[in-house]
Design a protein around this motif. Structure first.
Motif, PDB file in Angstrom:
ATOM      1  N   LEU A   1      40.542  44.224  43.848  1.00 52.52           N
ATOM      2  CA  LEU A   1      40.352  42.921  43.216  1.00 52.52           C
ATOM      3  C   LEU A   1      38.982  42.320  43.536  1.00 52.52           C
ATOM      4  CD1 LEU A   1      43.896  41.398  43.799  1.00 52.52           C
ATOM      5  CD2 LEU A   1      42.877  41.872  41.567  1.00 52.52           C
ATOM      6  N   HIS A   2      38.334  42.835  44.562  1.00 53.84           N
ATOM      7  CA  HIS A   2      36.994  42.386  44.933  1.00 53.84           C
ATOM      8  C   HIS A   2      36.034  42.415  43.737  1.00 53.84           C
ATOM      9  CE1 HIS A   2      33.601  41.756  47.659  1.00 53.84           C
ATOM     10  NE2 HIS A   2      33.009  42.832  47.198  1.00 53.84           N
TER      11      HIS A   2
ATOM     12  N   ASP B   1      38.705  49.403  37.344  1.00 56.40           N
ATOM     13  CA  ASP B   1      38.855  50.845  37.494  1.00 56.40           C
ATOM     14  C   ASP B   1      40.265  51.339  37.138  1.00 56.40           C
ATOM     15  OD1 ASP B   1      36.275  51.372  38.139  1.00 56.40           O
ATOM     16  OD2 ASP B   1      36.621  51.786  40.268  1.00 56.40           O
ATOM     17  N   GLY B   2      40.805  50.831  36.034  1.00 55.97           N
ATOM     18  CA  GLY B   2      42.095  51.298  35.559  1.00 55.97           C
ATOM     19  C   GLY B   2      43.285  50.684  36.256  1.00 55.97           C
ATOM     20  N   ARG B   3      43.039  49.764  37.182  1.00 60.74           N
ATOM     21  CA  ARG B   3      44.139  49.082  37.868  1.00 60.74           C
ATOM     22  C   ARG B   3      44.183  47.636  37.417  1.00 60.74           C
ATOM     23  NH1 ARG B   3      42.025  51.271  43.586  1.00 60.74           N
ATOM     24  NH2 ARG B   3      40.082  50.851  42.428  1.00 60.74           N
ATOM     25  N   ALA B   4      45.376  47.024  37.469  1.00 57.59           N
ATOM     26  CA  ALA B   4      45.501  45.652  36.981  1.00 57.59           C
ATOM     27  C   ALA B   4      46.683  44.950  37.631  1.00 57.59           C
ATOM     28  CB  ALA B   4      45.667  45.640  35.465  1.00 57.59           C
ATOM     29  N   LEU B   5      46.540  43.659  37.773  1.00 58.39           N
ATOM     30  CA  LEU B   5      47.645  42.762  38.086  1.00 58.39           C
ATOM     31  C   LEU B   5      47.676  41.694  37.004  1.00 58.39           C
ATOM     32  CD1 LEU B   5      47.284  42.165  41.944  1.00 58.39           C
ATOM     33  CD2 LEU B   5      48.820  43.749  40.766  1.00 58.39           C
ATOM     34  N   ARG B   6      48.857  41.219  36.699  1.00 53.31           N
ATOM     35  CA  ARG B   6      48.993  40.162  35.690  1.00 53.31           C
ATOM     36  C   ARG B   6      49.342  38.858  36.389  1.00 53.31           C
ATOM     37  NH1 ARG B   6      51.444  41.624  30.015  1.00 53.31           N
ATOM     38  NH2 ARG B   6      49.325  42.487  29.959  1.00 53.31           N
ATOM     39  N   VAL B   7      48.613  37.800  36.036  1.00 50.35           N
ATOM     40  CA  VAL B   7      48.759  36.494  36.661  1.00 50.35           C
ATOM     41  C   VAL B   7      49.254  35.495  35.621  1.00 50.35           C
ATOM     42  CG1 VAL B   7      47.564  34.656  37.934  1.00 50.35           C
ATOM     43  CG2 VAL B   7      46.887  37.058  38.246  1.00 50.35           C
ATOM     44  N   TYR B   8      50.252  34.700  36.020  1.00 52.12           N
ATOM     45  CA  TYR B   8      50.850  33.705  35.140  1.00 52.12           C
ATOM     46  C   TYR B   8      50.671  32.323  35.774  1.00 52.12           C
ATOM     47  CZ  TYR B   8      53.426  37.873  33.504  1.00 52.12           C
ATOM     48  OH  TYR B   8      53.773  39.120  33.047  1.00 52.12           O
ATOM     49  N   LEU B   9      50.050  31.411  35.037  1.00 53.17           N
ATOM     50  CA  LEU B   9      49.856  30.043  35.511  1.00 53.17           C
ATOM     51  C   LEU B   9      50.501  29.096  34.509  1.00 53.17           C
ATOM     52  CD1 LEU B   9      46.051  30.191  36.457  1.00 53.17           C
ATOM     53  CD2 LEU B   9      48.020  30.649  37.948  1.00 53.17           C
ATOM     54  N   ASN B  10      51.413  28.272  34.994  1.00 56.66           N
ATOM     55  CA  ASN B  10      52.115  27.339  34.118  1.00 56.66           C
ATOM     56  C   ASN B  10      51.955  25.912  34.656  1.00 56.66           C
ATOM     57  OD1 ASN B  10      53.705  26.153  32.199  1.00 56.66           O
ATOM     58  ND2 ASN B  10      55.656  26.921  33.016  1.00 56.66           N
ATOM     59  N   LEU B  11      51.208  25.092  33.958  1.00 57.98           N
ATOM     60  CA  LEU B  11      51.032  23.686  34.327  1.00 57.98           C
ATOM     61  C   LEU B  11      51.916  22.766  33.499  1.00 57.98           C
ATOM     62  CD1 LEU B  11      47.104  23.569  34.424  1.00 57.98           C
ATOM     63  CD2 LEU B  11      48.694  24.326  36.212  1.00 57.98           C
TER      64      LEU B  11
ATOM     65  N   TRP C   1      54.161  29.642  38.903  1.00 58.66           N
ATOM     66  CA  TRP C   1      53.120  30.664  38.805  1.00 58.66           C
ATOM     67  C   TRP C   1      53.722  31.977  39.275  1.00 58.66           C
ATOM     68  CZ3 TRP C   1      51.378  33.392  43.181  1.00 58.66           C
ATOM     69  CH2 TRP C   1      51.938  32.951  44.386  1.00 58.66           C
ATOM     70  N   ALA C   2      53.063  33.068  38.941  1.00 57.08           N
ATOM     71  CA  ALA C   2      53.525  34.380  39.409  1.00 57.08           C
ATOM     72  C   ALA C   2      52.403  35.389  39.282  1.00 57.08           C
ATOM     73  CB  ALA C   2      54.752  34.829  38.601  1.00 57.08           C
ATOM     74  N   VAL C   3      52.520  36.438  40.078  1.00 59.68           N
ATOM     75  CA  VAL C   3      51.660  37.622  39.963  1.00 59.68           C
ATOM     76  C   VAL C   3      52.589  38.816  39.854  1.00 59.68           C
ATOM     77  CG1 VAL C   3      49.856  39.038  40.992  1.00 59.68           C
ATOM     78  CG2 VAL C   3      49.871  36.547  41.372  1.00 59.68           C
ATOM     79  N   ALA C   4      52.381  39.615  38.823  1.00 57.14           N
ATOM     80  CA  ALA C   4      53.231  40.770  38.601  1.00 57.14           C
ATOM     81  C   ALA C   4      52.415  42.045  38.706  1.00 57.14           C
ATOM     82  CB  ALA C   4      53.907  40.689  37.237  1.00 57.14           C
ATOM     83  N   GLY C   5      53.118  43.166  38.842  1.00 59.23           N
ATOM     84  CA  GLY C   5      52.487  44.461  39.044  1.00 59.23           C
ATOM     85  C   GLY C   5      51.713  44.941  37.831  1.00 59.23           C
ATOM     86  N   ALA C   6      51.212  46.142  37.944  1.00 61.39           N
ATOM     87  CA  ALA C   6      50.256  46.695  36.985  1.00 61.39           C
ATOM     88  C   ALA C   6      50.679  46.451  35.549  1.00 61.39           C
ATOM     89  CB  ALA C   6      50.093  48.183  37.236  1.00 61.39           C
ATOM     90  N   ALA C   7      49.773  45.871  34.775  1.00 62.26           N
ATOM     91  CA  ALA C   7      50.038  45.627  33.356  1.00 62.26           C
ATOM     92  C   ALA C   7      49.946  46.919  32.580  1.00 62.26           C
ATOM     93  CB  ALA C   7      49.028  44.608  32.821  1.00 62.26           C
ATOM     94  N   ARG C   8      50.864  47.076  31.630  1.00 63.86           N
ATOM     95  CA  ARG C   8      50.848  48.285  30.793  1.00 63.86           C
ATOM     96  C   ARG C   8      49.796  48.146  29.713  1.00 63.86           C
ATOM     97  NH1 ARG C   8      56.714  47.202  30.749  1.00 63.86           N
ATOM     98  NH2 ARG C   8      57.659  48.381  32.443  1.00 63.86           N
TER      99      ARG C   8
END
Length: 445
Positions: free
Chosen positions: A373-374, A395-405, A438-445
């Motif tokens: 993530l750096h 580099d082919g890796r990802a996390l998905r972030v959800y922000l709900n205000l 809010w949430a952070v989920a694993g690798a996005a497809r």
């Protein structure tokens, strides 16, 4: 990994390889230890020994480095230096510094020092040599004439007690390089260059090669507030600069519930990753605390989720990990509220702020498990004013972030992977994030 390289990413990024994993706990030592910063009382307070007593606390937080504010002999608040080669007596002496470095090494913590090289305190011996007409003293040439300044010398941003150095004088460049190498020799790993924005980049370009010749693994961050960050880095030969644009955009977007402001800033942020990795933060010793800035305390986790999932080298300012409050004011002593004393040892800290502490630990842990993530860039997946879903990718890796205000739930599918942090449930093939969640989920497809 040693030496300067591209950090396993795109672009000509030049920073030591160890910075790829760095997360800093930032401490302003004079305030932290309860020292008097008015200049009236020079008696030792808790000193660097007290900072040493908190190293295990920093490790439990998840930090891998300790970023220190000024520790050198000064008149008052630390930015009015009297002697760059001497530890401030209010903080101890060389032996206390050596013990701090040794204890940090034992715990795997790097140490960053704060270099105030744009100016010195008015009581600095070099200023006395200039004003006293001591032409034989080579330091008398270190300053710039200014008929409008106190005693005819240029000062920093109108502060009569801060006399600006002449950065066109080769002797000043030699002096600064020597100071930086001296403390790196003593065990420091990094420098923050205070008010780097006020110093001509050609000065840093002259100084830093000398420093890196002796310590190629040193990490050099410049304090830059406005302007072209990438130009400041490349022209001065810095590794990074402070990312004030992102700091401001995070709390402003959350307060205004205008996440388009945040994504616009993240676009600029991502572009800089081609040239350098910004030094990121949501609080420091010069600004109102995040917990005081945010109009809705439910959105503090959202700010931290951004800090720890976007590209950058993150820093946590002491006390922010406990959601401490403090208002910065433009007056004498106006920094005191954001530079408070901590008790002698962590066990004496008040019990409040545990939820914020656990949140920091969880997100720092997430960041350290996903060190890529750096250099991560943001790809917006879905957005409204109050709801944002983005992928942090590299580099082919990802996390998905959800922000709900919003006052309504955020529903978004398909579910990319397991929920790694925050609050969300899977429902009908979609992820459901509660109002103001809010949430952070694993690798996005």
């Amino acid at each position: 990994m040693s030496g300067h390289g591209n950090g396993n990413g795109r672009g000509p990024v030049r920073e030591p390889g160890w910075v790829h994993h760095a997360i800093w706990w930032h401490v302003y030592p004079l305030g932290f230890t309860g020292a008097d910063t008015t200049g009236a009382d020079r008696a030792p307070a808790g000193g660097l020994a007290q900072v040493t007593a908190y190293l295990d606390y920093a490790v439990r937080l998840g930090a891998s480095g300790l970023a220190l504010g000024p520790v050198f002999d000064s008149t008052g608040h630390g930015y009015d230096t009297l002697d760059h080669y001497r530890i401030d007596p209010r903080l101890g002496d060389d032996a206390d510094f050596d013990r701090l470095i040794a204890a940090a090494r034992e715990r795997g913590l790097r140490v960053m020092l704060d270099g105030v090289f744009n100016h010195v305190g008015r009581e600095h011996p070099a200023v006395a040599a200039r004003l006293g007409g001591a032409a034989a003293d080579p330091r008398a040439s270190w300053f710039v004439d200014d008929p409008a300044g106190p005693d005819g010398l240029r000062v920093f941003e109108g502060h009569g007690g801060l006399v600006t150095l002449d950065h066109a004088d080769p002797a000043v460049a030699e002096y600064v390089a020597d100071v930086m190498v001296h403390w790196l020799d003593r065990g420091a790993d990094a420098w923050r260059l205070d008010a780097a924005y006020a110093v001509p980049p050609r000065f840093w370009a002259a100084v830093l090669p000398r420093v890196r010749a002796a310590h190629p693994d040193a990490y050099i961050v410049g304090e830059v507030i406005h302007g072209d960050y990438a130009q400041a880095v490349t022209a001065g030969g810095l590794d990074s600069v402070t990312q004030y644009e992102l700091w401001k955009s995070i709390w402003s977007a959350l307060n205004d519930r205008n996440l388009y402001e945040l994504t616009w800033t993240l676009g600029r942020h991502d572009a800089w990753l081609d040239a350098f990795v910004p030094f990121t933060f949501v609080g420091n010793h010069d600004v109102t605390r995040l917990a005081s800035r945010l109009e809705d305390p439910r959105h503090l986790p959202h700010a931290l989720a951004v800090l720890f999932t976007v590209g950058g080298t993150p820093a946590v300012y002491y006390g922010d990990e406990r959601a401490m409050t403090g208002l910065k004011e433009e007056r004498a002593g106006g920094d005191d509220a954001v530079r408070p004393a901590f008790p002698a040892v962590p066990d004496l800290l008040p019990p409040g702020g545990q939820e914020a502490l656990r949140l920091h630990q969880d997100l720092i842990g997430l960041r350290r498990r996903h060190a890529w993530l750096h250099r991560a860039r943001v790809r917006v997946v879905s957005q409204t004013n109050e709801q944002l879903v983005y992928d942090a990718e590299h580099d082919g890796r990802a996390l998905r972030v959800y922000l709900n205000l919003a006052d309504a739930p955020l529903r978004h599918g398909p579910v990319p992977g397991p929920v790694l942090a925050g609050q969300a449930t899977e429902e009908g093939g979609a992820l459901l994030v509660p109002p103001h969640g809010w949430a952070v989920a694993g690798a996005a497809r």
